[in-house]
Design an enzyme around this catalytic site. Structure first.
Site, PDB file in Angstrom:
ATOM      1  CB  SER A 173      29.681  68.726  44.030  1.00 12.73           C
ATOM      2  OG  SER A 173      29.928  67.343  44.068  1.00 12.73           O
ATOM      3  NE  ARG A 174      29.584  69.155  36.583  1.00 14.12           N
ATOM      4  CZ  ARG A 174      29.150  70.171  36.799  1.00 14.12           C
ATOM      5  NH1 ARG A 174      28.177  70.964  37.644  1.00 14.12           N
ATOM      6  NH2 ARG A 174      29.436  71.957  36.153  1.00 14.12           N
ATOM      7  CG  ASP A 217      20.622  70.177  41.005  1.00 18.86           C
ATOM      8  OD1 ASP A 217      19.763  69.424  40.483  1.00 18.86           O
ATOM      9  OD2 ASP A 217      21.664  70.694  40.323  1.00 18.86           O
ATOM     10  CG  HIS A 258      23.117  69.422  36.544  1.00 13.83           C
ATOM     11  ND1 HIS A 258      24.064  68.613  36.407  1.00 13.83           N
ATOM     12  CD2 HIS A 258      23.487  70.787  37.061  1.00 13.83           C
ATOM     13  CE1 HIS A 258      25.242  69.691  36.325  1.00 13.83           C
ATOM     14  NE2 HIS A 258      24.703  71.065  36.834  1.00 13.83           N
ATOM     15  CB  ILE A 259      17.459  72.627  38.476  1.00 16.06           C
ATOM     16  CG1 ILE A 259      16.857  71.926  39.785  1.00 16.06           C
ATOM     17  CG2 ILE A 259      16.764  72.246  37.255  1.00 16.06           C
ATOM     18  CD1 ILE A 259      15.402  72.992  40.258  1.00 16.06           C
ATOM     19  N   GLY A 260      20.640  73.963  39.606  1.00 16.00           N
ATOM     20  CA  GLY A 260      21.177  74.411  40.591  1.00 16.00           C
ATOM     21  C   GLY A 260      21.369  76.151  39.957  1.00 16.00           C
ATOM     22  CD  GLU A 285      23.495  65.119  35.903  1.00 19.56           C
ATOM     23  OE1 GLU A 285      23.565  67.033  35.197  1.00 19.56           O
ATOM     24  OE2 GLU A 285      24.398  65.437  37.081  1.00 19.56           O
TER      25      GLU A 285
END
Ligand SMILES: NC(=O)C1=CN([C@@H]2O[C@H](COP(=O)(O)OP(=O)(O)OC[C@H]3O[C@@H](n4cnc5c(N)ncnc54)[C@H](OP(=O)(O)O)[C@@H]3O)[C@@H](O)[C@H]2O)C=CC1
Ligand SMILES: O=CC(=O)O
Length: 318
Positions: free
Chosen positions: A236-237, A261, A285-287, A266
């Site tokens: 999510s975050r 992720d 963070h590559i969703g 970040e």
């Protein structure tokens, strides 16, 4: 006169060409600071913004008196002060749906990698440590036929449930503020309270947006409710999780492992305690980060931008 827009993220030339048919574009492939003098200069006359991650708050909006529309090239919009934008009559848009499959693939990959210790085993082989048949100390845990609890059964959550249920025979629990009948009907998902989900799940996957209600939604109390064998996955975050409590839960054996992720900060700092734990698998963070999907997201963002500036209702108005 064409409206002026700022594109503050690298996008494909096709996207820029599409915007340029109706707008004058100031293009910043990479914007390290919103105090960049050229960016501030362009902001004074900008009617539209396209990009993602930039914090669009009162301070920035005060410097953009002509602004009519802000278009995120992401589905999450926690970087936007929606109240402030609404008060000023500025439209905001995001890019839902087009990324569902790609993000779900990433999250399932992260779950498998964490459960089966794939990055650790990869390093084991590459570092020349594979000298004989591996023993139990390097075994992973099964994914198939286990219980997956999804917190935030929305567009992405449902796409994860599809893969988990139809592909891995997993039993799906979920928690939302409202029921998701599609997930119940198609993937046998069972609605339950947050606490029940935490107690019963072998895998807990967090997929809510970041809002005041979800900030630090998973902390000490929630980790204590999880099984000692639970694997926690966050797509999510970062701020939906209390990272200190996560470190404690992983160190103390309160939970087995985590796949992440997203992080509070970040890029995550190299000395962050989460990075030194063997039982944590991380991604930057590559969703949605495939060429095809990022192109679709940028093009959808551009479609929203152009529609809004041509006096139409953008397809993904928030
Ligand atoms: N890691 C990555 O690269 C990516 C991350 N994301 C993140 O995932 C989020 C979700 O995306 P998407 O599935 O498209 O969004 P959706 O809006 O489709 O789904 C969000 C879900 O979260 C639930 N939810 C919202 N607030 C709460 C709450 N307080 N408690 C419990 N459940 C809640 C909603 O249900 P209800 O309203 O009934 O509560 C809904 O089911 C994004 O906002 C973004 O932050 C998305 C894509 C990629
Ligand atoms: O994190 C990615 C998004 O699209 O939101």
């Amino acid at each position: 006169m064409k409206p002026k827009v700022i594109v503050y993220k690298k996008v494909d030339q096709k996207v820029l060409d599409f915007i340029k048919t109706t707008c004058d574009v100031a293009y910043f492939e990479k914007l390290d600071s919103k105090n960049h003098p050229k960016f501030l200069h362009e902001l004074k006359n900008a009617h539209g913004l396209l990009g993602s991650g930039l914090k669009i708050d009162k301070e920035l909006l005060d410097q953009a008196p002509q602004l009519k529309i802000v278009c995120n090239t992401s589905v999450g919009y926690d970087n936007l002060d929606i109240e402030e934008l609404s008060a000023r009559g500025i439209m905001a848009t995001n890019t839902p749906e087009v990324l569902n499959d790609t993000v779900a693939d990433t999250l399932i990959g992260l779950l498998l990698a964490t459960a089966r210790r794939i990055p650790e085993m990869h390093n084991f082989v590459k570092n020349g440590k594979w000298k004989s048949m591996i023993g139990e100390e390097l075994f992973g845990v099964d994914v198939h036929h286990k219980v997956l609890g999804i917190i935030g059964m929305g567009a992405v959550g449902t796409t994860i449930a599809k893969r988990a249920h139809l592909g891995f025979d997993m039993q799906i629990l979920y928690h939302n503020r409202s029921r998701n009948e599609q997930a119940e009907k198609l993937y046998g998902a069972t609605y339950c309270s947050l606490d029940e989900l935490l107690k019963q799940s072998d895998y807990v996957c967090l997929m809510t947006p970041l809002t005041p209600a979800t900030e630090n939604m998973i902390g000490k109390r929630e980790f204590e409710l999880m099984k000692e064998t639970a694997i926690f996955i966050n797509g999510s975050r970062g701020k939906t999780v209390d990272e200190e409590a996560l470190v404690d839960a992983l160190n103390s054996g309160q939970i087995l492992a985590a796949g992440l992720d997203v992080f509070v900060e970040e890029p995550v700092q190299p000395d962050h305690p989460l990075l030194s734990l063997e039982n944590v698998v991380t991604l930057p963070h590559i969703g949605s980060a495939t060429y095809e999907t990022r192109l679709k997201m940028a093009m959808l963002g551009a479609t929203n931008l152009v529609a809004g500036l041509q006096g139409q209702t953008p397809p993904n108005l928030i």
